[in-house]
Design a protein around this motif. Structure first.
Motif, PDB file in Angstrom:
ATOM      1  N   ARG A   1     -11.799   2.471  12.852  1.00  0.00           N
ATOM      2  CA  ARG A   1     -11.992   3.626  11.961  1.00  0.00           C
ATOM      3  C   ARG A   1     -13.322   4.313  12.216  1.00  0.00           C
ATOM      4  NH1 ARG A   1     -14.599   3.467   7.124  1.00  0.00           N
ATOM      5  NH2 ARG A   1     -14.335   1.220   6.900  1.00  0.00           N
TER       6      ARG A   1
ATOM      7  N   LEU B   1       0.835  -1.208   0.000  1.00  0.00           N
ATOM      8  CA  LEU B   1       0.000   0.000   0.000  1.00  0.00           C
ATOM      9  C   LEU B   1       0.867   1.254   0.000  1.00  0.00           C
ATOM     10  CD1 LEU B   1      -2.749   1.443   0.392  1.00  0.00           C
ATOM     11  CD2 LEU B   1      -2.527   1.009   2.849  1.00  0.00           C
TER      12      LEU B   1
ATOM     13  N   VAL C   1       1.112  12.983   5.420  1.00  0.00           N
ATOM     14  CA  VAL C   1       2.220  12.008   5.449  1.00  0.00           C
ATOM     15  C   VAL C   1       2.244  11.273   6.790  1.00  0.00           C
ATOM     16  CG1 VAL C   1       4.721  11.712   5.373  1.00  0.00           C
ATOM     17  CG2 VAL C   1       3.611  13.284   3.780  1.00  0.00           C
TER      18      VAL C   1
ATOM     19  N   SER D   1      -6.497   6.422   5.558  1.00  0.00           N
ATOM     20  CA  SER D   1      -5.392   5.456   5.508  1.00  0.00           C
ATOM     21  C   SER D   1      -5.836   4.100   6.051  1.00  0.00           C
ATOM     22  CB  SER D   1      -4.162   5.991   6.260  1.00  0.00           C
ATOM     23  OG  SER D   1      -4.378   5.995   7.655  1.00  0.00           O
ATOM     24  N   ILE D   2      -6.658   4.102   7.103  1.00  0.00           N
ATOM     25  CA  ILE D   2      -7.148   2.820   7.643  1.00  0.00           C
ATOM     26  C   ILE D   2      -8.040   2.122   6.618  1.00  0.00           C
ATOM     27  CG2 ILE D   2      -8.536   1.711   9.452  1.00  0.00           C
ATOM     28  CD1 ILE D   2      -7.646   3.888  11.391  1.00  0.00           C
ATOM     29  N   LEU D   3      -8.933   2.885   5.997  1.00  0.00           N
ATOM     30  CA  LEU D   3      -9.822   2.303   4.979  1.00  0.00           C
ATOM     31  C   LEU D   3      -9.004   1.692   3.836  1.00  0.00           C
ATOM     32  CD1 LEU D   3     -12.583   1.722   3.762  1.00  0.00           C
ATOM     33  CD2 LEU D   3     -12.593   4.052   2.818  1.00  0.00           C
ATOM     34  N   ALA D   4      -7.968   2.406   3.404  1.00  0.00           N
ATOM     35  CA  ALA D   4      -7.125   1.884   2.316  1.00  0.00           C
ATOM     36  C   ALA D   4      -6.471   0.569   2.726  1.00  0.00           C
ATOM     37  CB  ALA D   4      -6.059   2.915   1.940  1.00  0.00           C
ATOM     38  N   LEU D   5      -6.061   0.464   3.977  1.00  0.00           N
ATOM     39  CA  LEU D   5      -5.435  -0.786   4.427  1.00  0.00           C
ATOM     40  C   LEU D   5      -6.457  -1.914   4.517  1.00  0.00           C
ATOM     41  CD1 LEU D   5      -2.844  -2.203   5.343  1.00  0.00           C
ATOM     42  CD2 LEU D   5      -3.468  -1.633   7.686  1.00  0.00           C
TER      43      LEU D   5
ATOM     44  N   ARG E   1       0.408  18.891   4.445  1.00  0.00           N
ATOM     45  CA  ARG E   1       1.174  17.745   3.946  1.00  0.00           C
ATOM     46  C   ARG E   1       1.726  16.949   5.124  1.00  0.00           C
ATOM     47  NH1 ARG E   1       1.183  13.755   0.590  1.00  0.00           N
ATOM     48  NH2 ARG E   1       3.253  12.944   0.126  1.00  0.00           N
TER      49      ARG E   1
ATOM     50  N   LEU F   1      -1.194   5.522  10.963  1.00  0.00           N
ATOM     51  CA  LEU F   1      -1.684   4.208  10.507  1.00  0.00           C
ATOM     52  C   LEU F   1      -0.947   3.056  11.207  1.00  0.00           C
ATOM     53  CD1 LEU F   1      -3.426   2.388   8.690  1.00  0.00           C
ATOM     54  CD2 LEU F   1      -1.747   2.731   6.863  1.00  0.00           C
ATOM     55  N   PRO F   2       0.395   3.065  11.244  1.00  0.00           N
ATOM     56  CA  PRO F   2       1.082   1.984  11.973  1.00  0.00           C
ATOM     57  C   PRO F   2       0.611   1.852  13.430  1.00  0.00           C
ATOM     58  CG  PRO F   2       2.670   3.160  10.620  1.00  0.00           C
ATOM     59  CD  PRO F   2       1.358   3.910  10.500  1.00  0.00           C
ATOM     60  N   GLN F   3       0.349   2.986  14.081  1.00  0.00           N
ATOM     61  CA  GLN F   3      -0.102   2.921  15.477  1.00  0.00           C
ATOM     62  C   GLN F   3      -1.495   2.302  15.591  1.00  0.00           C
ATOM     63  OE1 GLN F   3       1.206   3.629  18.645  1.00  0.00           O
ATOM     64  NE2 GLN F   3      -0.661   2.495  19.095  1.00  0.00           N
ATOM     65  N   TYR F   4      -2.463   2.807  14.839  1.00  0.00           N
ATOM     66  CA  TYR F   4      -3.828   2.283  14.981  1.00  0.00           C
ATOM     67  C   TYR F   4      -3.894   0.820  14.533  1.00  0.00           C
ATOM     68  CZ  TYR F   4      -5.073   7.071  16.084  1.00  0.00           C
ATOM     69  OH  TYR F   4      -5.130   8.301  16.692  1.00  0.00           O
ATOM     70  N   LEU F   5      -3.044   0.471  13.584  1.00  0.00           N
ATOM     71  CA  LEU F   5      -2.953  -0.912  13.131  1.00  0.00           C
ATOM     72  C   LEU F   5      -2.426  -1.818  14.246  1.00  0.00           C
ATOM     73  CD1 LEU F   5      -2.830  -3.104  11.049  1.00  0.00           C
ATOM     74  CD2 LEU F   5      -0.774  -2.054  10.106  1.00  0.00           C
TER      75      LEU F   5
ATOM     76  N   TRP G   1      -0.031   8.329   7.168  1.00  0.00           N
ATOM     77  CA  TRP G   1       0.465   7.080   6.561  1.00  0.00           C
ATOM     78  C   TRP G   1       1.620   6.458   7.326  1.00  0.00           C
ATOM     79  CZ3 TRP G   1      -2.378   4.680   3.134  1.00  0.00           C
ATOM     80  CH2 TRP G   1      -3.250   5.409   2.318  1.00  0.00           C
ATOM     81  N   VAL G   2       2.610   7.270   7.710  1.00  0.00           N
ATOM     82  CA  VAL G   2       3.861   6.683   8.224  1.00  0.00           C
ATOM     83  C   VAL G   2       3.891   6.569   9.746  1.00  0.00           C
ATOM     84  CG1 VAL G   2       5.082   7.616   6.224  1.00  0.00           C
ATOM     85  CG2 VAL G   2       5.298   8.770   8.426  1.00  0.00           C
TER      86      VAL G   2
ATOM     87  N   VAL H   1      -6.475  10.000   8.835  1.00  0.00           N
ATOM     88  CA  VAL H   1      -6.307   8.707   9.509  1.00  0.00           C
ATOM     89  C   VAL H   1      -7.352   7.716   9.008  1.00  0.00           C
ATOM     90  CG1 VAL H   1      -6.551   7.529  11.730  1.00  0.00           C
ATOM     91  CG2 VAL H   1      -5.160   9.608  11.571  1.00  0.00           C
TER      92      VAL H   1
END
Lengths: 293, 293
Positions: free
Chosen positions: A271, A212, B194, B259-263, B190, B201-205, B197-198, B256
């Motif tokens: 989400r 992704l 950014v 990015s979660i939806l995209a994952l 921006r 997203l890693p945290q909520y994941l 994503w970086v 946020v």
């Protein structure tokens, strides 16, 4: 009689690490390595993971196997399945095959009727919970199995192995303990279910996240400059080789798909609750999980 | 004139780490610390992150701020927003406020009209891309910012700061470079995109994965015994404190959520292609991402 001659079929990361671990823990016998890639056996030989490198031809591997007490199958799941088929007619009840395959249901099923019965060699299904995101003998490490679980999935079938094979199996189990592993037994089905959650899901997740981000950041400058430890850590497994994980996807499909679906649903829940008290519940549960780990 | 007196409002992990970094890189002035928790300032004092600990009362923080050249706001986003409001009427154009907040759009918007204009103090919005999964002064580390990006999100607004405040801002930027950080400038919008994503997203994941596993494995014995590096690494951020991430969820919600939806969609794609050639494509892309990182 303890193990004297070991054949490692597949001297990549795990196979060569097993060779190094054996030697650094005082294995006094002979280790012969075989790999479809002559480069891998050459590296394994140079690093001292094996005493002797066989020719990459299949027939050479069969020769080595015939003259060994223990044959360690190290490679992707489908490769192990092939070797189980090939070796069965070549071996005797005084020999033991063991493996390091990541999925155990398919492997144990394939061994049924070909091992652990009258006139047949023994088969001890095993799986060290250790690895790296990069493969190959060059990345092998004799300490790789320290503090990792080494799982065995014996079944009614393995109770049928010959006394000679059982002696070798017990000796191999003792070697894995010497490597510093926690030796554990569980059923193949439970193995595959637990591994789907603790090993396969983290891998496919890291792959999905990395793929992704590759699409999202075609130019790497910004992400290289800004990304920190969290990004690097959560995508480390994105480097993992496809070949190994293709076989896992094909042989543990149901459990893997269930774990991925459960994570999709969990992410959706999070989400949809970014601004509700449910978010706290998720953090509390996550904190609890980590405290118990 | 270089910075002589610094106030750190919030001597938790990041605030106390900044104090330690200043002192280990030769800051010759005075650092006064304030925190709503007297324990945090006491630890910061004992570890040498600050020279002087203020009383936990709000009025004491205002006193400290009034007598400092630079006021570093360190804490969750909402706490920083509150301090921006409180401090604005107390300060002079010869003073600079800077921060370490994780979301910059909301913070820059709040500062507009209260800073960087005639008779007003300067405000330099900043964000070090460094942290740990555990908070508090006790976990502070003067080397935390080494090799990490320290982002600044200056806008047209910040061009309006007084010459005195600009001198302090340039000095503070130089200090962050001395800490070993890569000093980078980008627009607040921006930045937030950014970071979604970086970092976010890693945290909520990691939180979603950890919470899922907590439900899946109510007894920890099996997972403790079997889980390896992949599991520990992919869930490390599951320990992160809710307070900080609640504020990020509230102030960077749209980016946020996207990015979660995209994952979620990416995981679904991978799940539906466990046995098709698409799986290889995902691994190839993931490998590519990691090679470029």
């Amino acid at each position: 009689m303890p193990i004297e001659r070991i054949a490692i079929l597949g001297t990549g990361l795990i196979g060569a690490s097993a060779g190094l671990a054996l030697r650094s823990h005082g294995f006094a016998g002979t280790i012969t390595g075989w790999d479809p890639s002559a480069l891998e056996t050459r590296i394994a030989l140079e690093t001292g993971a094996i005493h002797c490198a066989a020719d990459p031809a299949i027939e050479a591997a069969l020769d080595v196997a015939r003259s060994s007490d223990v044959i360690l199958l190290s490679g992707p799941v489908f490769t192990i399945l092939e070797w189980l088929d090939r070796l069965a007619p070549e071996l005797t009840p005084a020999q033991l095959v063991t493996d390091v395959g990541s999925v155990k249901g398919a492997i144990c099923a394939r061994a049924t009727g070909k091992y652990n019965m009258l006139e047949m060699a023994g088969f001890l299904p095993g799986h060290p919970m250790a690895g790296k995101e990069v493969g190959g003998a060059a990345n092998a490490d004799g300490a790789l199995f320290e503090n990792a679980a080494w799982l065995f999935t014996e079944t009614k079938d393995t109770q049928g192995m010959s006394p000679a094979a059982r002696t070798l199996a017990n000796d191999w189990r003792a070697w894995t303990a010497r490597f510093g592993s926690r030796v554990l037994d569980l059923a193949p089905e439970r193995h595959d279910e637990v591994c789907a959650w603790v090993s396969h899901l983290p891998q496919y997740l890291a792959t999905a996240l990395s793929a992704l981000l590759e699409d999202e950041f075609p130019s790497k400058e910004e992400i290289q400059a800004i990304g920190g430890r969290a990004l690097r850590e959560m995508t480390r497994l994105g480097s993992s080789p496809f070949s190994m994980w293709r076989d896992i996807a094909h042989t543990n499909t149901e459990a893997v798909a269930a774990s991925i679906l459960a994570l999709e649903q969990r992410l959706q829940h999070l989400r949809e609750n970014l601004k509700t008290p449910e978010l706290r519940e998720e953090f509390v549960k996550a904190n609890l999980f980590r405290n118990g780990l």
